[in-house]
Design an enzyme around this catalytic site. Structure first.
Site, PDB file in Angstrom:
ATOM      1  N   LYS A 201      10.178  24.233  54.617  1.00 36.57           N
ATOM      2  CA  LYS A 201       9.219  23.722  53.623  1.00 36.57           C
ATOM      3  C   LYS A 201       9.484  22.245  53.364  1.00 36.57           C
ATOM      4  CE  LYS A 201       8.473  28.221  51.566  1.00 36.57           C
ATOM      5  NZ  LYS A 201       8.896  29.215  50.572  1.00 36.57           N
TER       6      LYS A 201
ATOM      7  N   GLN B 174      12.422  29.690  45.272  1.00 38.64           N
ATOM      8  CA  GLN B 174      12.463  30.558  46.448  1.00 38.64           C
ATOM      9  C   GLN B 174      12.963  31.948  46.058  1.00 38.64           C
ATOM     10  OE1 GLN B 174      11.465  29.693  49.727  1.00 38.64           O
ATOM     11  NE2 GLN B 174      11.698  31.898  50.039  1.00 38.64           N
TER      12      GLN B 174
ATOM     13  N   ASP C 215       2.991  28.326  44.052  1.00 42.80           N
ATOM     14  CA  ASP C 215       3.018  29.654  44.680  1.00 42.80           C
ATOM     15  C   ASP C 215       1.818  30.485  44.226  1.00 42.80           C
ATOM     16  OD1 ASP C 215       4.984  30.069  46.509  1.00 42.80           O
ATOM     17  OD2 ASP C 215       6.522  30.599  45.050  1.00 42.80           O
TER      18      ASP C 215
END
Ligand code: NAP
Length: 284
Positions: free
Chosen positions: A53, A97, A120
């Site tokens: 990422k 995460q 997200d």
């Protein structure tokens, strides 16, 4: 003749466009759009995701802020960091995460993130916006799937879609997005009876289960579109949820694993960060 959806190629094109947009943003506002990535602990798979990422972020002209906390980090400390990132004007997106170590509550963490920075798309506010038909920041994997379907001109209106899996991360949001495009959606899960029959009737199959090759190739209807979200590490390598070698004999369009949905997920994370950054400067 089957076509294979190339998620890497599609991602490359999208990320080039995003890099231009990020450049325009930086010139106009004197800073890059910023994504903060928080990793708690040493889970090796999570560390790889975070590294990918970060690389993708920087290649697209976004600034990444890394916060690697040790596995014993307490909830107070983590929530304080999220509070700091919420207040930081250089940070447009925050990603924690998952999975986090078991002493931390994922729901509490998700709720602590400012919904405007929730790249997200999993904060109840953003999921609620999606449910009410006015999506803002949409979960990345479902957004990537919709982008692929659109880029490959897959007609959805009035067609039968079967989504296997009902997680907040993939199954539920992708079902809502397909419904918004006027597909008729059936959501299947571990208690569904006659899964094979349901898949056999589907024009579009989205498999998000997490069980290697459980969707048999001969369940796929002739000419169906198959999106395989599954990422299952097996002795034979990374496998999807669909029995790819058999499914390609019947599908018209199918995603491979790897190289299908995976790269698009990261691309949509960058897209959400850019979107959040634009929203922030427009709000001022
Ligand atoms: P999850 O939260 O574990 O959800 C799995 C879903 O599959 C659940 O709804 C479960 O049903 C259903 N299921 C389990 N066994 C089943 C069976 N035998 N028949 C029918 N349904 C069954 O997983 P997830 O987070 O949605 O992820 C799914 C897969 O996608 C995983 O392999 C994950 O690694 C992968 N993934 C890939 C990406 C990417 O970028 N490529 C992103 C996210 C996830 P119940 O609800 O009844 O338990």
């Amino acid at each position: 003749m089957v076509s294979i959806i190339d998620g890497n190629e599609l991602s490359r094109g999208k990320r080039l466009i995003m890099a231009e947009e990020a450049g325009d943003f930086s010139r106009k506002y004197g800073r890059q759009p910023g994504l903060a990535v928080v990793l708690v602990g040493e889970d090796p798979a999570s560390a790889i995701y975070v590294r990918n990422k970060k690389k993708a972020c920087e290649a697209a002209g976004l600034r990444s802020f890394d916060h690697h906390l040790d596995a014993g980090t307490g909830r107070k400390e983590l929530l304080a960091l999220i509070g700091k990132l919420n207040a930081d004007p250089a940070v447009d997106g925050i990603l924690v995460q998952f999975p986090v170590p078991p002493h931390l509550d994922p729901q509490e963490i998700q709720l602590a993130i400012d919904p405007g920075k929730d790249v997200d798309g999993l904060h109840p506010y953003n999921l609620g916006r999606l449910l009410s038909g006015t999506p803002t920041l949409v979960p990345c994997t479902p957004a990537g799937i919709m982008c692929m379907l659109s880029e490959y001109s897959v007609a959805l209106k009035g067609r039968d879609a079967v989504v296997i899996g009902r997680s907040n991360l993939v199954g539920k949001p992708v079902a809502l997005l397909l419904m918004m495009e006027h597909a008729t959606v059936t959501i299947c899960h571990s208690r569904t009876h006659g899964l094979d029959r349901k898949v056999r009737n589907a024009d579009i199959v989205v498999a998000a289960v997490g069980r290697a090759e459980m969707i048999r190739g001969d369940w796929i209807r002739e000419g169906a579109v198959v999106i395989d979200v599954g990422m299952n590490r097996t002795e034979a390598g990374l496998k999807g949820d669909v029995q790819f070698d058999e499914a390609i004999k019947r599908a018209s369009l199918i995603t491979p694993v790897p190289g299908g949905v995976g790269p698009m997920t990261i691309t949509m994370l960058l897209d959400n960060t850019l979107r959040a950054a634009k929203n922030h400067v427009e709000k001022k």
